[in-house]
Every structure is written in structure tokens, then in C-alpha cells.
Design a protein around this motif. Structure first.
Motif, mmCIF file in Angstrom:
data_model
loop_
_atom_site.group_PDB
_atom_site.id
_atom_site.type_symbol
_atom_site.label_atom_id
_atom_site.label_comp_id
_atom_site.label_asym_id
_atom_site.label_seq_id
_atom_site.Cartn_x
_atom_site.Cartn_y
_atom_site.Cartn_z
ATOM 1 N N LEU A 181 46.123 22.572 68.632
ATOM 2 C CA LEU A 181 45.084 21.484 68.008
ATOM 3 C C LEU A 181 45.678 21.198 66.602
ATOM 4 N N THR A 182 46.265 21.916 65.887
ATOM 5 C CA THR A 182 46.551 21.496 64.534
ATOM 6 C C THR A 182 47.925 20.884 64.506
ATOM 7 N N ARG A 183 48.722 21.122 65.435
ATOM 8 C CA ARG A 183 50.167 20.344 65.597
ATOM 9 C C ARG A 183 49.748 19.040 65.809
ATOM 10 N N ARG A 184 48.834 18.639 66.851
ATOM 11 C CA ARG A 184 48.513 17.090 67.048
ATOM 12 C C ARG A 184 48.308 16.355 65.978
ATOM 13 N N GLY A 185 47.689 17.045 64.922
ATOM 14 C CA GLY A 185 47.230 16.627 63.599
ATOM 15 C C GLY A 185 45.950 16.294 63.690
ATOM 16 N N GLY A 186 45.243 15.717 62.506
ATOM 17 C CA GLY A 186 43.910 15.521 62.577
ATOM 18 C C GLY A 186 42.887 16.442 62.172
ATOM 19 N N LEU A 187 43.346 17.767 62.448
ATOM 20 C CA LEU A 187 42.359 18.891 62.497
ATOM 21 C C LEU A 187 42.974 20.145 61.503
ATOM 22 N N ALA A 188 41.908 20.448 60.338
ATOM 23 C CA ALA A 188 42.480 21.362 59.568
ATOM 24 C C ALA A 188 41.277 22.530 60.115
ATOM 25 N N VAL A 189 42.002 23.950 60.129
ATOM 26 C CA VAL A 189 41.246 25.104 60.508
ATOM 27 C C VAL A 189 41.172 26.031 59.317
ATOM 28 N N LEU A 190 39.923 26.626 59.283
ATOM 29 C CA LEU A 190 39.530 27.630 58.420
ATOM 30 C C LEU A 190 39.031 28.928 59.343
ATOM 31 N N LEU A 191 39.655 30.077 59.194
ATOM 32 C CA LEU A 191 39.342 31.116 59.862
ATOM 33 C C LEU A 191 39.218 32.354 58.938
ATOM 34 N N ALA A 192 38.221 33.171 59.300
ATOM 35 C CA ALA A 192 38.167 34.503 58.795
ATOM 36 C C ALA A 192 38.513 35.485 59.851
ATOM 37 N N GLU A 193 39.379 36.478 59.467
ATOM 38 C CA GLU A 193 39.969 37.558 60.385
ATOM 39 C C GLU A 193 40.367 39.050 59.824
ATOM 40 N N GLN A 194 40.107 39.975 60.621
ATOM 41 C CA GLN A 194 40.333 41.148 60.382
ATOM 42 C C GLN A 194 41.947 41.585 61.056
ATOM 43 N N HIS A 195 41.991 40.751 62.147
ATOM 44 C CA HIS A 195 43.144 41.002 62.959
ATOM 45 C C HIS A 195 44.349 40.374 62.240
ATOM 46 N N VAL A 196 45.115 41.239 61.459
ATOM 47 C CA VAL A 196 46.383 40.526 60.394
ATOM 48 C C VAL A 196 47.212 39.755 61.305
ATOM 49 N N GLY A 197 47.678 40.375 62.562
ATOM 50 C CA GLY A 197 48.931 39.621 63.228
ATOM 51 C C GLY A 197 48.313 38.140 63.700
ATOM 52 N N PHE A 198 47.235 38.144 64.451
ATOM 53 C CA PHE A 198 46.766 36.925 64.915
ATOM 54 C C PHE A 198 46.581 36.112 63.640
ATOM 55 N N ALA A 199 45.874 36.366 62.457
ATOM 56 C CA ALA A 199 45.798 35.547 61.434
ATOM 57 C C ALA A 199 46.981 34.953 60.583
ATOM 58 N N LEU A 200 48.036 35.745 60.611
ATOM 59 C CA LEU A 200 49.358 35.291 60.026
ATOM 60 C C LEU A 200 50.053 34.594 61.029
ATOM 61 N N ASP A 201 49.882 34.923 62.316
ATOM 62 C CA ASP A 201 50.626 33.990 63.457
ATOM 63 C C ASP A 201 50.108 32.569 63.359
ATOM 64 N N VAL A 202 48.895 32.163 63.132
ATOM 65 C CA VAL A 202 48.419 30.918 63.028
ATOM 66 C C VAL A 202 48.419 30.235 61.904
ATOM 67 N N ALA A 203 48.256 30.922 60.651
ATOM 68 C CA ALA A 203 48.169 30.600 59.349
ATOM 69 C C ALA A 203 49.402 30.108 58.711
ATOM 70 N N ASP A 204 49.192 28.648 58.146
ATOM 71 C CA ASP A 204 50.045 28.225 57.110
ATOM 72 C C ASP A 204 49.725 28.687 55.842
#
Length: 234
Positions: A181-204
Motif C-alpha cells: 500500500l505505501t509503495r503505491r504512494g498516497g497513503l501513510a501508516v501509523l501503527l502501534a506494535e509490541q511485535h518488534v520484528g514486524f514493526a521494524l520490518d514495515v517501518a521507515d
């Protein structure tokens, strides 16, 4: 990185007389994913609720695409392009999965097309449209909740603990979808997570909260996981 889609500036949030978020500064770029990490009670959900307008900021400012929305109610933030998916895979349990999507699509000029696009992102839902939402697995309900939010064609998608209690295969699917979704452009994502691997894999960009304050922040890359785990041990 592009311009900021969301800027939280020196924000305090309180429950009654108790301040639980203290002087938070946070920026969500217009073309990427920002992860907020921290243990239960760190203030993640409170911060996201304030961004969505569900809790008032006791101090500071919240800017959505450059506009001060600090005093705007949730529905007016939604009208400006914010979509919020709360914790807990929430759905209308007595309705079918298809009816859950239809509730949002009804009245939208592009509702059918937006629904089809959301289902293309979560193809597993296509075979579940006739099933009562309350009978879906947690992972299926979470995909449904995100799909429902995407039908509004948001410019900022706010996700609270999207992987909580979900099987690993669905976590991988949600991660893939967020990145696409974010690669397509036009969408920003804010997410809260405890799962460190997932959060860092997707995060800029990431922020670590501890006791309602920013304990650490960074842009990922080498050492990010170590930095996050150190900050979360505070």
C-alpha cells in the motif's frame, strides 16, 4: 521522505487528572510507515486515540496534512482522510463479512470499486464474504477490519496492535499488504506494535514509548532492533 501527513507536537494526553502521555513529538511522513513500539501501558493506544480524535490532547497540537486538527472530532478527521483500526479485530459480529464491508461502501460513489480493491489486497476474504464475522478467526477479522478502513480511501491509516493474537501466516499477509500500500504512494501508516520484528520490518521510522514518553526514535537499519529492545527494557 515526503511532507508530514501527521505531526504530533509536544502533546500531553490525560485520563481524568492523570497524564499518561507526556510531551510527545512524532512525525508520520506522507509516503511511509511509522511504528510506535512499547510494552502494555507505555501509552501507545492513548497516543493513537489522540491522533484519531477519540481522546483530547491536554496540551500541544496535532496536524493532519498541515492542518491543525487538535480540536476536531473524529468524524471530521475521517473526512480529511484519516482511518483508524482499533485494537482487537473489531467487526459487526452478527453481520457477514460482506455486510461489514457494505456498511462502509454504502453511500460512497466509488464504494464498489473501493471494496474490490480492498479484497484484492486480502484475497482470503473473498471466500468468506457470506460468513458471519463473529465466526471468523482473529486473523481473518483483522484483515476484514483493515479492508473496511481502506474502503474509505484514507491518506493516513492508523493501526493499533494489528498483529495482536494473530497467527504468523496472517501477520506475514498484513505486513505484505502494508508494504504494498505505501509503495503505491498516497497513503501513510501509523501503527502501534509490541511485535518488534514486524514493526521494524514495515517501518521507515520508529518511536519507542516508555511510561508515556519517547524513550528512543530512529529510522531503522543496522542496530535498530537492538536500540528498540534496549529502550523497551527501561
Amino acid at each position: 521522505m515526503g511532507e508530514a501527513m501527521l505531526a504530533v507536537v509536544d502533546v500531553d494526553v490525560a485520563y481524568g487528572r492523570t497524564t499518561v502521555v507526556h510531551g510527545i513529538d512524532l512525525t508520520v511522513p506522507a509516503d511511509g510507515v511509522t511504528s510506535v513500539l512499547g510494552h502494555n501501558g507505555a501509552g501507545k493506544t492513548t497516543l493513537l486515540a489522540a491522533a484519531a480524535g477519540l481522546l483530547p490532547a491536554a496540551r500541544g497540537r496535532i496536524l493532519l496534512d498541515g492542518e491543525d486538527v487538535t480540536r476536531l472530532p473524529p468524524n471530521r478527521r475521517v473526512a480529511r482522510g484519516l482511518a483508524y483500526v482499533p485494537q482487537g479485530q473489531q467487526s459487526f459480529g452478527q453481520l457477514t463479512a460482506g455486510e461489514n464491508l457494505q456498511v462502509v461502501a454504502d453511500g460512497r460513489r466509488d464504494g464498489r470499486a473501493a471494496t474490490d480493491e480492498a479484497l484484492d489486497l486480502f484475497p482470503a476474504l473473498k471466500d468468506l464474504l457470506g460468513r458471519q464475522a463473529g465466526l471468523l478467526s482473529g486473523g481473518q477479522r483483522q484483515q476484514l477490519a483493515i479492508a473496511r478502513a481502506l474502503i474509505t480511501r484514507p491518506r493516513l491509516l492508523v493501526l493499533d496492535e494489528p498483529t495482536e493474537g494473530i497467527q504468523p501466516s496472517v501477520v506475514t499477509e498484513i505486513e505484505r499488504t502494508i508494504v504494498e500500500l505505501t509503495r503505491r504512494g498516497g497513503l501513510a501508516v501509523l501503527l502501534a506494535e509490541q511485535h518488534v520484528g514486524f514493526a521494524l520490518d514495515v517501518a521507515d521510522r520508529y518511536y519507542v514509548l516508555a511510561s508515556g514518553r519517547v524513550a528512543s526514535e530512529g529510522t531503522g537499519g543496522t542496530g535498530a532492533a537492538r536500540d528498540v529492545r534496549t529502550a523497551m527494557a527501561i
